[in-house]
Design an enzyme around this catalytic site. Structure first.
Site, PDB file in Angstrom:
ATOM      1  N   GLU A  49       1.007  -0.865  -0.382  1.00 34.42           N
ATOM      2  CA  GLU A  49      -0.056  -0.380  -0.230  1.00 34.42           C
ATOM      3  C   GLU A  49       0.523   1.416   0.008  1.00 34.42           C
ATOM      4  O   GLU A  49       0.950   2.855   0.485  1.00 34.42           O
ATOM      5  CB  GLU A  49      -0.864  -0.143   1.235  1.00 34.42           C
ATOM      6  CG  GLU A  49      -2.291  -0.933   0.846  1.00 34.42           C
ATOM      7  CD  GLU A  49      -3.506  -0.547   1.637  1.00 34.42           C
ATOM      8  OE1 GLU A  49      -3.891   0.561   2.161  1.00 34.42           O
ATOM      9  OE2 GLU A  49      -4.521  -1.060   1.987  1.00 34.42           O
ATOM     10  N   HIS A 272      -1.936  -1.512  10.441  1.00 36.92           N
ATOM     11  CA  HIS A 272      -2.575  -2.841  10.365  1.00 36.92           C
ATOM     12  C   HIS A 272      -0.559  -2.561  11.103  1.00 36.92           C
ATOM     13  O   HIS A 272       0.314  -1.647  11.743  1.00 36.92           O
ATOM     14  CB  HIS A 272      -1.590  -3.166   9.319  1.00 36.92           C
ATOM     15  CG  HIS A 272      -2.402  -3.766   8.095  1.00 36.92           C
ATOM     16  ND1 HIS A 272      -2.566  -4.821   8.082  1.00 36.92           N
ATOM     17  CD2 HIS A 272      -3.192  -2.187   7.739  1.00 36.92           C
ATOM     18  CE1 HIS A 272      -3.695  -5.262   7.258  1.00 36.92           C
ATOM     19  NE2 HIS A 272      -4.331  -3.912   6.780  1.00 36.92           N
TER      20      HIS A 272
END
Length: 443
Positions: A49, A272
């Site tokens: 990402e 995360h």
């Protein structure tokens, strides 16, 4: 006896959640990530990402001294988001884009625009050739009604194929990334069983991090607890997987994750948690013969083949569910398109009335006709695009299902070749050292 030589490798993996202008505190978090990577002694860094190439270039500049070798994998409309940084020279790279990756009209999810893929880099670690993979699979937005499950199963299927076919000559295989799958999910079991990859969290001798190795936790301020329902504390969907070869054994001596907060900073690195695995590579000259190794691993291999037959059969079932859904959606698009076409013909017939009946006036205003015509053309264009998209989805699902059918037949034939198929246990811990995969040909 066998001569051994040990090499230590530290692997780092993080989903950076780097959507410019949408992700919270994105520039500040990239600065924090860059500072942390400069201080830590990671040999290989796998990032997901990293959607903006400008952010990648900024990290590349900051890590030029600590990680002089890097590569950014480009794919899709906004990129794959995958990047790798390494202390070891990168000799070759390759990107494989998954054939299925969500739906373009689900713009609020955005996966389709991201071009989800798996990137491979070939490194030399000492005398060993290492194939390093970084990937990011389609997200699971609803556990109970997972519309994207067939797509994620196909992605896991293509991932295991890519790893198996490209790592045949590698001494060490390392895969890291956000798989968006729980440890016992179908795609995860398919990937690990078919490739022989081992989970660093399950294999580590020592662990320091979140409870149960979770990488998406409720205590992270960027996470909404509603997203984790029905898992109150969190879930484990990020992984570092590895396997050795006949030339090198690989062990995980220590693994850690971040725990949400970062000391001296008001927010964490990402939504995360980051993973770090300390791997030990032991090169050796095998002393045992091929026949000795075959007899030692034959019972284990028979159980693995039987287990894989069950997993691939389950994956075929899930893909068939996706096939039926895609066929139904294509039929709906076709029916809607036919209705739009019929409406257009009706409008043309009404418009022709004044021409056929001389002196008759047009019963409807021109503005209404133009608006209705625009609506008809919009319906035809939309349904045509959807028909093409669903046809492509059907082809990809059918191709994956055909491959799985061939694989099941091959595995069943291989299973009949074993003198005795032992009962298998999917929960047992894989043996240390050499671990042949169920797809390996018989010796």
């Amino acid at each position: 006896m066998a001569n051994t030589d040990s090499v230590s490798v530290r692997v780092f993996s993080l989903n950076c959640w780097g959507i410019r202008y949408l992700s919270k505190h994105c520039p500040q978090r990239y600065a924090m990530i860059g500072d942390m990577l400069c201080k830590e002694e990671h040999d290989i860094v796998l990032l997901q990402e990293v959607w903006s190439e400008k952010d990648y270039l900024s990290l590349k500049q900051k890590l030029a001294c600590s990680h002089p070798h890097s590569h950014y994998f480009k794919s899709g409309v906004i990129g794959s988001g995958l990047a790798i940084f390494s202390k070891h020279r990168i000799h070759d790279t390759f990107l494989y884009r998954y054939s299925l990756n969500g739906y373009p009209y689900m713009a609020h999810h955005g996966d389709w625009f991201g071009g989800k893929a798996v990137g491979m880099a070939i490194l030399n670690i000492g005398s060993l050739t290492a194939n390093v993979y970084v990937t990011h699979l389609h997200a699971e937005y609803c556990r109970d009604k997972d519309t994207y499950l067939p797509h994620r199963v196909v992605q896991a299927w293509e991932l295991q194929q890519f790893v198996r076919h490209t790592s045949a000559g590698a001494d060490v295989v390392i895969l890291g990334g956000d798989l968006n799958m729980h440890p016992q999910d179908l795609g995860n079991r398919l990937l690990r069983t078919s490739t022989g990859l081992r989970d660093s969290y399950l294999e580590t001798a020592k662990f320091d991090g979140c409870e149960d190795g979770m990488t998406l936790i409720a205590d992270n301020p960027f996470i909404s607890k509603k997203e984790l329902i029905p898992f109150e504390k969190g879930i484990r969907i990020d992984y570092i997987l590895f396997k050795g070869s006949s030339k090198a054994d690989i062990y995980c001596d220590f693994m850690s994750t971040t725990k949400g907060s970062v000391p001296d900073h008001p927010f964490p690195y990402s939504d995360h948690e980051a993973l770090t695995a300390e791997l030990r590579l032991e090169t050796h000259t095998p002393a045992e013969t091929e026949s000795d190794r075959k007899s030692k691993n034959q019972d284990s291999a028979a159980g693995k083949v039987a287990e894989l037959v069950d997993i691939v059969t389950e994956a075929r079932t899930e893909v068939k569910v996706g096939l039926h859904c895609a066929e139904r959606m294509r039929y709906t698009a076709t029916r809607t398109g036919v209705m739009g076409l019929a409406l257009l013909f009706l409008e043309l017939a009404i418009a022709a009335v004044p021409w056929l009946a001389l002196g008759a006036e047009q019963p409807f205003p021109r503005t209404s006709f133009y608006m209705l015509a625009g609506l008809c053309f919009a319906i035809l264009l939309t349904t045509s695009l959807l028909y093409i998209f669903y046809t492509m989805e059907l082809k990809s699902l059918q191709g994956a299902e055909d491959q799985m059918r061939l694989t099941v037949g091959s595995l069943q034939e291989k299973l009949r070749g074993f003198p005795l198929a032992q009962p298998h246990n999917s929960q047992r811990r894989p043996p240390d050292g050499l671990e042949p995969t169920a797809f390996d040909p018989e010796e």
